[in-house]
Design a protein around this motif. Structure first.
Motif, mmCIF file in Angstrom:
data_model
loop_
_atom_site.group_PDB
_atom_site.id
_atom_site.type_symbol
_atom_site.label_atom_id
_atom_site.label_comp_id
_atom_site.label_asym_id
_atom_site.label_seq_id
_atom_site.Cartn_x
_atom_site.Cartn_y
_atom_site.Cartn_z
ATOM 1 N N ILE A 64 94.288 64.222 77.804
ATOM 2 C CA ILE A 64 95.655 64.353 77.625
ATOM 3 C C ILE A 64 96.293 62.926 77.433
ATOM 4 O O ILE A 64 96.935 62.673 76.509
ATOM 5 N N PHE A 79 99.689 67.946 76.730
ATOM 6 C CA PHE A 79 99.591 68.889 77.771
ATOM 7 C C PHE A 79 99.629 70.448 77.262
ATOM 8 O O PHE A 79 98.794 71.132 77.609
ATOM 9 N N SER A 82 96.464 71.708 75.638
ATOM 10 C CA SER A 82 95.344 71.799 76.503
ATOM 11 C C SER A 82 95.367 73.028 77.236
ATOM 12 O O SER A 82 94.534 73.285 77.918
#
Length: 114
Positions: A64, A79, A82
């Motif tokens: 990230i 973020f 993911s």
């Protein structure tokens, strides 16, 4: 466009780099949290914690951060993008814990580090 600035590298580069740190953290935590004198359940939980901390938390921190800083997505987008992979990676952490436990049972002469 030949004049376009080249991208530093692929979007998965941070995750590839993070595998090194993730493997180290997972192994170190496994050595600290699991020993032969524990019950099977305690060993499994120790392996799971090590797998989750190293294989998910550390790996995602690298991946990230790379996406946010090098690729230029920003932390929130990186973020949020993911999040979809976390359930599958948590399942892999369970499988890794089961594999770690199986190795301990299958190789009784495996040396225990102090």
């Amino acid at each position: 466009d030949p004049d376009a600035a080249p991208q530093p590298s692929g979007q998965t580069t941070g995750f590839l780099i993070g595998w090194i740190a993730a493997a180290f953290v997972t192994g170190t935590l496994s050595e600290k949290l699991v020993n032969r004198g524990q019950s099977a359940l305690t060993q499994g939980i120790g392996f799971f914690i090590a797998s989750l901390a190293g294989g998910v938390v550390v790996l995602y921190a690298f991946g990230i951060s790379y996406l946010a800083l090098v690729v230029g997505l920003g932390f929130e987008k990186a973020f949020m993008g993911s999040l979809a992979f976390i359930p599958g990676d948590a399942l892999k952490a369970v499988l890794a814990a089961l594999a770690g436990r199986a190795v301990m049972v299958g190789y009784p002469l495996l040396p225990q580090r102090a």
